[in-house]
Design a protein around this motif. Structure first.
Motif, PDB file in Angstrom:
ATOM      1  N   VAL A   1       3.766   9.145 -24.956  1.00  0.00           N
ATOM      2  CA  VAL A   1       3.431   7.631 -24.209  1.00  0.00           C
ATOM      3  C   VAL A   1       3.846   7.860 -22.909  1.00  0.00           C
ATOM      4  N   ARG A   2       2.839   7.195 -22.214  1.00  0.00           N
ATOM      5  CA  ARG A   2       3.064   7.157 -20.484  1.00  0.00           C
ATOM      6  C   ARG A   2       2.813   5.893 -20.243  1.00  0.00           C
ATOM      7  N   LEU A   3       4.222   5.546 -19.572  1.00  0.00           N
ATOM      8  CA  LEU A   3       4.525   4.049 -19.090  1.00  0.00           C
ATOM      9  C   LEU A   3       4.535   3.940 -17.563  1.00  0.00           C
ATOM     10  N   THR A   4       3.695   3.235 -17.048  1.00  0.00           N
ATOM     11  CA  THR A   4       3.498   3.204 -15.506  1.00  0.00           C
ATOM     12  C   THR A   4       3.698   1.773 -14.896  1.00  0.00           C
ATOM     13  N   LEU A   5       4.628   1.928 -14.120  1.00  0.00           N
ATOM     14  CA  LEU A   5       4.908   0.720 -13.163  1.00  0.00           C
ATOM     15  C   LEU A   5       4.265   0.768 -11.597  1.00  0.00           C
ATOM     16  N   PRO A   6       3.538  -0.169 -11.137  1.00  0.00           N
ATOM     17  CA  PRO A   6       2.745  -0.230 -10.052  1.00  0.00           C
ATOM     18  C   PRO A   6       3.391   0.321  -8.715  1.00  0.00           C
TER      19      PRO A   6
ATOM     20  N   ALA B   1       0.626  -1.281  -0.165  1.00  0.00           N
ATOM     21  CA  ALA B   1       0.082  -0.141  -0.058  1.00  0.00           C
ATOM     22  C   ALA B   1       0.789   1.101  -0.190  1.00  0.00           C
ATOM     23  N   GLY B   2       1.924   1.240   0.541  1.00  0.00           N
ATOM     24  CA  GLY B   2       3.033   2.386   0.814  1.00  0.00           C
ATOM     25  C   GLY B   2       3.827   2.381  -0.383  1.00  0.00           C
ATOM     26  N   ALA B   3       3.877   1.679  -1.418  1.00  0.00           N
ATOM     27  CA  ALA B   3       4.627   1.788  -2.504  1.00  0.00           C
ATOM     28  C   ALA B   3       3.996   2.632  -3.675  1.00  0.00           C
ATOM     29  N   ALA B   4       4.944   3.578  -4.063  1.00  0.00           N
ATOM     30  CA  ALA B   4       4.585   4.702  -4.792  1.00  0.00           C
ATOM     31  C   ALA B   4       4.581   4.065  -6.285  1.00  0.00           C
ATOM     32  N   SER B   5       3.830   4.502  -7.120  1.00  0.00           N
ATOM     33  CA  SER B   5       3.930   4.111  -8.591  1.00  0.00           C
ATOM     34  C   SER B   5       5.030   5.023  -9.025  1.00  0.00           C
ATOM     35  N   LEU B   6       5.256   4.540 -10.552  1.00  0.00           N
ATOM     36  CA  LEU B   6       6.575   5.508 -11.222  1.00  0.00           C
ATOM     37  C   LEU B   6       5.776   5.419 -12.749  1.00  0.00           C
ATOM     38  N   THR B   7       5.530   6.781 -13.096  1.00  0.00           N
ATOM     39  CA  THR B   7       5.168   7.017 -14.502  1.00  0.00           C
ATOM     40  C   THR B   7       6.461   7.547 -15.225  1.00  0.00           C
ATOM     41  N   VAL B   8       6.597   7.271 -16.314  1.00  0.00           N
ATOM     42  CA  VAL B   8       7.673   7.713 -17.378  1.00  0.00           C
ATOM     43  C   VAL B   8       6.742   8.272 -18.427  1.00  0.00           C
ATOM     44  N   GLU B   9       6.949   9.604 -18.673  1.00  0.00           N
ATOM     45  CA  GLU B   9       6.348  10.101 -19.776  1.00  0.00           C
ATOM     46  C   GLU B   9       7.555  10.394 -20.978  1.00  0.00           C
ATOM     47  N   VAL B  10       7.119   9.936 -22.309  1.00  0.00           N
ATOM     48  CA  VAL B  10       8.159   9.899 -23.316  1.00  0.00           C
ATOM     49  C   VAL B  10       7.481  10.902 -24.432  1.00  0.00           C
ATOM     50  N   ARG B  11       8.333  11.754 -24.689  1.00  0.00           N
ATOM     51  CA  ARG B  11       7.775  12.972 -25.780  1.00  0.00           C
ATOM     52  C   ARG B  11       8.865  12.888 -26.743  1.00  0.00           C
ATOM     53  N   PHE B  12       8.145  13.148 -27.926  1.00  0.00           N
ATOM     54  CA  PHE B  12       9.107  13.151 -29.256  1.00  0.00           C
ATOM     55  C   PHE B  12       9.302  14.475 -29.842  1.00  0.00           C
TER      56      PHE B  12
ATOM     57  N   LEU C   1       6.225  -4.091 -20.620  1.00  0.00           N
ATOM     58  CA  LEU C   1       4.948  -3.943 -21.219  1.00  0.00           C
ATOM     59  C   LEU C   1       5.161  -2.902 -22.513  1.00  0.00           C
ATOM     60  N   PRO C   2       5.044  -3.536 -23.562  1.00  0.00           N
ATOM     61  CA  PRO C   2       5.384  -2.746 -24.875  1.00  0.00           C
ATOM     62  C   PRO C   2       4.015  -1.718 -25.177  1.00  0.00           C
ATOM     63  N   VAL C   3       4.123  -0.620 -25.746  1.00  0.00           N
ATOM     64  CA  VAL C   3       3.268   0.234 -26.140  1.00  0.00           C
ATOM     65  C   VAL C   3       3.283   0.778 -27.524  1.00  0.00           C
ATOM     66  N   LYS C   4       2.423   0.383 -28.293  1.00  0.00           N
ATOM     67  CA  LYS C   4       2.611   0.875 -29.744  1.00  0.00           C
ATOM     68  C   LYS C   4       2.533   2.388 -29.896  1.00  0.00           C
TER      69      LYS C   4
ATOM     70  N   GLU D   1       2.902   2.280 -40.730  1.00  0.00           N
ATOM     71  CA  GLU D   1       2.754   0.850 -41.029  1.00  0.00           C
ATOM     72  C   GLU D   1       3.622  -0.168 -40.523  1.00  0.00           C
ATOM     73  N   ALA D   2       4.702   0.089 -39.873  1.00  0.00           N
ATOM     74  CA  ALA D   2       5.546  -0.769 -38.994  1.00  0.00           C
ATOM     75  C   ALA D   2       5.398  -0.792 -37.502  1.00  0.00           C
ATOM     76  N   PRO D   3       5.824  -1.944 -37.123  1.00  0.00           N
ATOM     77  CA  PRO D   3       5.446  -2.268 -35.567  1.00  0.00           C
ATOM     78  C   PRO D   3       6.508  -1.446 -34.662  1.00  0.00           C
ATOM     79  N   SER D   4       6.495  -0.191 -34.800  1.00  0.00           N
ATOM     80  CA  SER D   4       7.277   0.727 -33.834  1.00  0.00           C
ATOM     81  C   SER D   4       6.611   0.571 -32.229  1.00  0.00           C
ATOM     82  N   THR D   5       7.556   0.092 -31.417  1.00  0.00           N
ATOM     83  CA  THR D   5       6.820  -0.021 -29.902  1.00  0.00           C
ATOM     84  C   THR D   5       7.922   0.588 -28.927  1.00  0.00           C
ATOM     85  N   LEU D   6       7.372   0.725 -27.876  1.00  0.00           N
ATOM     86  CA  LEU D   6       8.428   1.298 -26.800  1.00  0.00           C
ATOM     87  C   LEU D   6       7.866   0.581 -25.574  1.00  0.00           C
ATOM     88  N   ALA D   7       9.002   0.151 -24.724  1.00  0.00           N
ATOM     89  CA  ALA D   7       8.981  -0.774 -23.614  1.00  0.00           C
ATOM     90  C   ALA D   7       9.800  -0.275 -22.351  1.00  0.00           C
ATOM     91  N   LEU D   8       9.229  -0.221 -21.400  1.00  0.00           N
ATOM     92  CA  LEU D   8       9.981   0.225 -19.862  1.00  0.00           C
ATOM     93  C   LEU D   8      10.600  -1.211 -19.470  1.00  0.00           C
TER      94      LEU D   8
END
Length: 140
Positions: A75-80, A17-28, A53-56, A38-45
């Protein structure tokens, strides 16, 4: 036994319950390259002990090159829970040079900078980040 169970679980539940999540925002901020839609460009943390967890990537089409993104949405990637150790942003990006008209795959692998105890960090990907090994394929 029932009275003992809450006492045994309390430290575990408090840690979760006390563990804070971590969010990484990626801008271009890309100027001289377009990312192929048309290509499978993805990012994952990638974090120690966690499955990535890959994000298209997505965004509106380019007016001049409709097969490419004219703009990539952040893109926003969040770890619990914020992990210890280094975080890396990885993924294949299929890009085409605006001036050189040459297409290639770039395997992005960037260290994610973060302050101790931070729950949010921002990373900006620029043209300079996409100068890795060049695997060519025919452009349009």
């Amino acid at each position: 036994m029932r009275a003992l169970l809450p006492l045994l679980l309390a430290p575990l539940l408090a840690g979760v319950a006390g563990a804070a999540s971590l969010t990484v925002e990626v801008r271009f901020e890309l100027r001289s390259v377009l990312v192929n839609r048309e290509a499978p460009s993805t990012l994952a943390l990638h974090a120690p002990g966690r499955l990535p967890l890959p994000v298209k990537l997505r965004g509106p089409a380019s007016v001049t090159h409709p097969e490419s993104f004219g703009l990539l949405l952040p893109v926003r990637l969040t770890l619990p829970a914020a992990p210890g150790g280094e975080l890396r942003l990885r993924g294949p990006l299929f890009v085409c040079g605006v001036n050189e008209r040459l297409c290639r795959r770039v395997d992005l692998n960037l260290l994610v900078p973060r302050a101790a105890g931070a729950t949010f960090t921002r990373l900006t990907i620029t043209d300079a980040d996409l100068t890795g090994p060049r695997l060519l394929w025919p452009g349009r």
